[in-house]
Motif scaffolding. Structure first.
Motif, PDB file in Angstrom:
ATOM      1  N   SER A 259     -11.656  13.115  -0.974  1.00  0.00           N
ATOM      2  CA  SER A 259     -12.573  12.509  -1.933  1.00  0.00           C
ATOM      3  C   SER A 259     -13.568  11.533  -1.295  1.00  0.00           C
ATOM      4  O   SER A 259     -14.322  10.876  -2.002  1.00  0.00           O
ATOM      5  N   LEU A 260     -13.578  11.449   0.026  1.00  0.00           N
ATOM      6  CA  LEU A 260     -14.456  10.499   0.709  1.00  0.00           C
ATOM      7  C   LEU A 260     -15.627  11.204   1.388  1.00  0.00           C
ATOM      8  O   LEU A 260     -15.519  12.359   1.797  1.00  0.00           O
ATOM      9  N   GLU A 261     -16.711  10.470   1.521  1.00  0.00           N
ATOM     10  CA  GLU A 261     -17.868  10.945   2.290  1.00  0.00           C
ATOM     11  C   GLU A 261     -17.564  10.759   3.770  1.00  0.00           C
ATOM     12  O   GLU A 261     -16.676   9.982   4.140  1.00  0.00           O
ATOM     13  N   LEU A 262     -18.319  11.425   4.624  1.00  0.00           N
ATOM     14  CA  LEU A 262     -18.074  11.387   6.064  1.00  0.00           C
ATOM     15  C   LEU A 262     -18.068   9.961   6.609  1.00  0.00           C
ATOM     16  O   LEU A 262     -17.159   9.582   7.345  1.00  0.00           O
ATOM     17  N   ASN A 263     -19.065   9.147   6.238  1.00  0.00           N
ATOM     18  CA  ASN A 263     -19.104   7.776   6.774  1.00  0.00           C
ATOM     19  C   ASN A 263     -17.909   6.952   6.292  1.00  0.00           C
ATOM     20  O   ASN A 263     -17.391   6.102   7.020  1.00  0.00           O
ATOM     21  N   GLN A 264     -17.406   7.210   5.072  1.00  0.00           N
ATOM     22  CA  GLN A 264     -16.219   6.509   4.570  1.00  0.00           C
ATOM     23  C   GLN A 264     -14.966   6.945   5.339  1.00  0.00           C
ATOM     24  O   GLN A 264     -14.087   6.124   5.625  1.00  0.00           O
ATOM     25  N   LYS A 265     -14.911   8.223   5.671  1.00  0.00           N
ATOM     26  CA  LYS A 265     -13.783   8.744   6.457  1.00  0.00           C
ATOM     27  C   LYS A 265     -13.761   8.113   7.841  1.00  0.00           C
ATOM     28  O   LYS A 265     -12.705   7.722   8.334  1.00  0.00           O
ATOM     29  N   ILE A 266     -14.933   8.019   8.453  1.00  0.00           N
ATOM     30  CA  ILE A 266     -15.034   7.414   9.787  1.00  0.00           C
ATOM     31  C   ILE A 266     -14.634   5.944   9.730  1.00  0.00           C
ATOM     32  O   ILE A 266     -13.892   5.461  10.593  1.00  0.00           O
ATOM     33  N   GLU A 267     -15.111   5.234   8.718  1.00  0.00           N
ATOM     34  CA  GLU A 267     -14.749   3.820   8.565  1.00  0.00           C
ATOM     35  C   GLU A 267     -13.238   3.650   8.381  1.00  0.00           C
ATOM     36  O   GLU A 267     -12.623   2.765   8.974  1.00  0.00           O
ATOM     37  N   LYS A 268     -12.661   4.521   7.570  1.00  0.00           N
ATOM     38  CA  LYS A 268     -11.216   4.404   7.276  1.00  0.00           C
ATOM     39  C   LYS A 268     -10.375   4.715   8.519  1.00  0.00           C
ATOM     40  O   LYS A 268      -9.438   3.968   8.834  1.00  0.00           O
ATOM     41  N   ILE A 269     -10.733   5.784   9.252  1.00  0.00           N
ATOM     42  CA  ILE A 269      -9.937   6.118  10.443  1.00  0.00           C
ATOM     43  C   ILE A 269     -10.114   5.038  11.511  1.00  0.00           C
ATOM     44  O   ILE A 269      -9.159   4.706  12.217  1.00  0.00           O
ATOM     45  N   SER A 270     -11.297   4.447  11.591  1.00  0.00           N
ATOM     46  CA  SER A 270     -11.531   3.340  12.536  1.00  0.00           C
ATOM     47  C   SER A 270     -10.711   2.119  12.133  1.00  0.00           C
ATOM     48  O   SER A 270     -10.114   1.450  12.988  1.00  0.00           O
TER      49      SER A 270
END
Length: 173
Positions: A113-124
């Protein structure tokens, strides 16, 4: 799912695996410190009791040796502080398990349910959280790591009941 999503999921699996090894390693190290603490306390109590019982019999070289031994064991307990190290490793193991669960929820539920930039922020964010736990934790003993590794490799096929029912074998590493 595109290539970036696959890379993020792969990184989530790496973080999850790292947290599993770290948690298990800390639990094994905690076990070592707890056993050491119990052994030292037991020897301290025994030598102290023998020393006290010898006071009423007679004052001998045996009495002096027992007093010195009891004192040395007490100093070792104070210096090593095995109870504090046990608690620290136990807490670190629990924090790593908590992070592992958070990563699994991200990978299994939130990511879709996340956008790519949100996914990157979360994994970081999750990666930084793991790094902070590593920095703030006591080092895992070699014995603790080897035991943890052996247990994890033995239990590799262990999965949650719900995953057995649904045929999903990716969840427990």
């Amino acid at each position: 799912m595109d290539n970036n999503d696959n890379k993020i999921i792969d990184e989530a699996f790496r973080l999850e695996e790292d947290c599993t090894y770290s948690a298990k390693g800390h639990f094994e190290s905690a076990k070592q410190w707890r056993y050491l603490y119990y052994m030292l306390m037991l020897f301290s109590i025994i030598t102290l009791m023998l020393s006290i019982s010898n006071i009423f019999v007679n004052f001998s070289i045996c009495h002096i040796i027992l007093n010195i031994t009891a004192g040395l064991i007490t100093v070792i307990i104070i210096f090593l502080n095995p109870q504090e190290k046990y608690i620290s490793h136990q807490n670190s193991g629990n924090h790593f398990l908590s992070l592992r669960n958070e990563i699994r929820i991200f990978r299994e539920i939130e990511i879709s349910s996340l956008e790519l930039n949100q996914k990157i922020e979360k994994i970081s964010f999750l990666s930084k959280k793991r790094d902070e736990l590593n920095i703030n934790s006591l080092p895992i003993s070699t014995y603790g790591y080897e035991n943890a590794k052996k247990q994890i490799e033995t239990d590799k096929n262990t999965i949650y009941e719900i995953d057995k029912i649904k045929g999903n074998k990716n969840d427990n590493k």
